[in-house]
Design an enzyme around this catalytic site. Structure first.
Site, PDB file in Angstrom:
ATOM      1  N   SER A 170       0.741  -1.128  -0.123  1.00  0.00           N
ATOM      2  CA  SER A 170      -0.041   0.045  -0.015  1.00  0.00           C
ATOM      3  C   SER A 170       0.960   1.070  -0.206  1.00  0.00           C
ATOM      4  O   SER A 170       1.736   1.422  -0.873  1.00  0.00           O
ATOM      5  CB  SER A 170      -1.036   0.047   1.114  1.00  0.00           C
ATOM      6  N   ASP A 222      -8.245  -6.022  -5.469  1.00  0.00           N
ATOM      7  CA  ASP A 222      -8.184  -4.686  -5.105  1.00  0.00           C
ATOM      8  C   ASP A 222      -8.811  -3.619  -5.633  1.00  0.00           C
ATOM      9  O   ASP A 222      -8.651  -3.771  -6.886  1.00  0.00           O
ATOM     10  CB  ASP A 222      -6.427  -4.406  -4.779  1.00  0.00           C
ATOM     11  N   HIS A 246      -6.215  -6.683  -1.514  1.00  0.00           N
ATOM     12  CA  HIS A 246      -5.288  -5.512  -1.128  1.00  0.00           C
ATOM     13  C   HIS A 246      -4.040  -6.301  -0.300  1.00  0.00           C
ATOM     14  O   HIS A 246      -3.051  -6.118  -0.380  1.00  0.00           O
ATOM     15  CB  HIS A 246      -5.709  -4.500  -0.169  1.00  0.00           C
TER      16      HIS A 246
END
Length: 420
Positions: A118, A335, A394
């Protein structure tokens, strides 16, 4: 800065293939690698302190750092010392690496791989360049094996423009929702062009809220789910840490939900990570000041980086590639926040001389666990590698632990045998 180094019990001594070290950098900014990456994703124990069969220790030693200062168990006593930029965070991390590696010849034998998730990807590329410069100048004694960017927030503009079309394709938005999404995305693009980065961060939050309403609360970390269903990102409706930051309240409310979802989530294991870190772990460590709680300064980390949050780091990826550093990109198919189509969009903007050859290459399918079910694809050219991970959101190591572990083994050229 708080760090935690695990020496792997699976270590294999092989002079031709030294045992690697992975430095894991969590996202946020303000999410804790020592807590989330360690106990929720790739460390040896889960949040119930039970062994994790898919721990990345099977392929490498693991170094978790609560980065930047103010994250997890890292803290500041003077609020002016929170970092304001990704580069400042990289400088702090480089200082930490100098302390850890320069006096430890055993560590120096192991190549270091920076693996990020991220927003951690932005820290990873700035750290990568900072470390290379420190190595070249003789200030840092280590071998940089490579940088891996997992579902990484490298180009916010490309990601926000990916959300509408992606969610339309998977039936979470209709034409009206896409139209609103594109309108707000255009506003963000203009703000970025005008250098209004703090305002762009606020508009980013506005866009997420609009998409949440239009999609009936799609989970930004897995589009197959509603917010609150993902085992690692269970969201709570309203979270406040009891601090007043009115200037940033619009997006802090959204971001606080993200942090709190990770901090209070079971990670699929039934444990409460906030209670774990501030209870048994803090007690066991014996070095955390009594007035410091794990994650207690996380909101401040984010608000101080509001001016850098929406800035791209594509140029830094280009610099790493030009310097010959191995760059691995991996993305979960499901994601949204760092959608694959957004990642592909910023990769196409690279000025790296090998890009055209990379794009012309065919992908190789990935399998895992002895069956012939397609788990993903890989494409490589020279020092750029891209993994498409199917069935993952994610948090790739949580959703697809087997293929993630094999990917890490390939990336680090770990001398360990296949572990799963």
């Amino acid at each position: 800065m708080f760090w935690w180094l695990y020496r792997s019990p699976y270590r294999v001594e092989n002079p031709s293939k030294p045992w690697p070290v992975i430095l894991w950098l969590q996202g946020g900014p303000g999410a804790s690698g020592v807590g989330i990456g360690n106990f929720e994703e790739v460390g040896p124990l889960d949040t119930n302190l039970n062994p994790r069969n898919s721990t990345w220790l099977k392929k490498a030693d693991l170094l978790f750092v609560d980065n930047p200062v103010g994250t997890g168990f890292s803290f500041v006593e003077n609020t002016s010392l929170f970092v304001k930029t990704d580069d400042e965070a990289a400088t702090d991390l480089t200082t930490l690496l100098i302390v850890l590696f320069n006096k430890n010849e055993e560590l120096q034998k192991s190549p270091l791989y920076v693996v990020a998730e991220s927003y951690g990807g932005k820290f990873a590329v700035t750290l990568g360049l900072s470390a290379v410069k420190a190595i070249e100048s003789g200030k840092l004694k280590l071998k940089l094996g490579g940088v891996a960017l997992g579902d990484s927030w490298i180009s916010p503009e490309d990601f926000v423009f990916s959300w509408g079309p992606l969610l339309k394709d998977v039936s979470r938005l209709d034409n009206n929702g896409v139209k609103e999404s594109e309108s707000i995305s255009e506003k963000i693009k203009q703000q970025l062009e005008d250098g209004k980065y703090v305002e762009a961060t606020s508009t980013w939050s506005e866009l997420e809220s609009a998409i949440s309403i239009s999609s009936n609360s799609v989970d930004f970390y897995n589009f197959l789910l509603d917010a609150g269903m993902d085992p690692v990102s269970i969201a709570t409706s309203e979270i406040s840490y009891g601090i007043s930051l009115s200037k940033y309240s619009k997006y802090l409310k959204k971001y606080s939900r993200y942090l709190s979802s990770l901090r209070s989530s079971p990670g699929g294991n039934g444990g409460d990570i906030d209670s774990l870190m501030n209870g048994p772990i803090k007690k066991k460590l014996k070095i955390i000041p009594s007035n410091i709680s794990w994650g207690g300064q996380s909101d401040y980390v984010f608000s101080n980086l509001a001016g850098d949050f929406m800035k791209p780091r594509i140029d830094e990826v280009d610099e790493l590639l030009a310097k010959g550093v191995n760059v691995t990109i991996y993305n979960g198919q499901l994601d949204v926040i760092c959608a694959t189509r957004g990642t592909e969009a910023w990769v196409e903007k690279l000025k790296w001389e090998g890009l055209q050859n990379f794009q012309s290459k065919a992908r190789t399918p990935l399998y895992c666990g002895g069956d012939k079910v397609t788990k993903g694809f890989i494409k490589s050219y020279q020092n750029l590698h891209f993994y498409w991970i199917l069935g993952a959101g994610h948090f790739v190591p949580v959703d697809q632990p087997c293929v993630a572990l094999n990917m890490v083994g390939g990336m680090t050229q770990s001398p360990a045998a296949d572990a799963l």
